[in-house]
Design an enzyme around this catalytic site. Sequence first.
Site, PDB file in Angstrom:
ATOM      1  CG  HIS A  91      -9.861  -7.406   6.457  1.00 60.18           C
ATOM      2  ND1 HIS A  91      -9.262  -8.135   7.460  1.00 60.18           N
ATOM      3  CD2 HIS A  91      -9.045  -7.511   5.375  1.00 60.18           C
ATOM      4  CE1 HIS A  91      -8.150  -8.677   6.998  1.00 60.18           C
ATOM      5  NE2 HIS A  91      -7.985  -8.300   5.734  1.00 60.18           N
ATOM      6  CD  GLU A  97      -1.773  -2.391   1.257  1.00 61.56           C
ATOM      7  OE1 GLU A  97      -2.571  -3.255   0.819  1.00 61.56           O
ATOM      8  OE2 GLU A  97      -0.701  -2.688   1.838  1.00 61.56           O
TER       9      GLU A  97
END
Length: 323
Positions: A129, A60
């Site tokens: 998540h 990321e």
Amino acid sequence: MSEKTYLQALNEALRLEMERDENVFILGEDVGQFGGCFGVTQGLFDQFGESRVMDTPITESTIVGAAAGAAAAGLRPVAELMFVDFIGVAMDQLFNQAAKMRFMFGGKATVPMTLRMPQGAGIGAAAQHSQSLESWFMNIPGLKVVIPSTPYDAKGLLISAIRDENPVVFLEHKLLYGVSGEVPDESYTIEIGKGEIKREGTDVTIVATSLMVHSALEAAERLKADGIEAEVVDPRCLQPLDKGIILDSVKKTHALVVAHEAVQFAGPGAEIAAMVAEEALDYLDAPIKRVGAPFCPVPFSPPLEQFYIPSADNIVEAVKSLR
């Protein structure tokens, strides 16, 4: 207009902007032939090819850093992280680089990048998540924070985000991807920082964001049976925040409930409540109430997860407590 899902509206916005401007490109994990973790970029790889729909490593920091650098160099990247929870490993690239570059170069540099991130609970994805982290981004000068609740808003705001000269954090709730609504086929924009009244009312203002807009509308219908007409205000963006639409509503209804899925403590509702207390306290007939998630990680257990997520029941209870 056509009936489209939230997901289809986002996909259409991306396609239209990529057709309009060759500087727009997409990057992220599995955004290419796979079509994105939730399918938002489906079909775009086939139309535009790997040079404009770029699969990246599972890194990321690289995704966000590459987007910031490309934007500073004149392109218009749309970066996707699979889950907002993964932004933690790209904090420096977003908060210290993308958000501050224009300021540090005296306005001579622009960073027209869009960072799309799914967030929110409800699919059994557990603590790492399922978070709603919008208040993190609200606190960073230089970032714009967009959080649409409907397919119409999603398309118009994503087009505006891509065209904006500043970095835009674009937050999409996972449970909204299948929600349908009327959406024009052509390109259109919605001004970033301009909220909307989703339901007119006279007795209480409910300011809600993202998925909670739908819970607020459900709550408003249930309150109507008890003779309470609730006005539902969707800011659509949290930075910049449309203070005017919220204050005007509170001045009309004299009561305020703020609802969001982020944890209640230091969530976006805290800023909205403080702003109203500072600028419209004399108009309130009761204390401001906040509805948010409890201060704990999102549970994996389905019953506990459902208990964790704020609901229409919680909003109805908050409104009735004012009376």
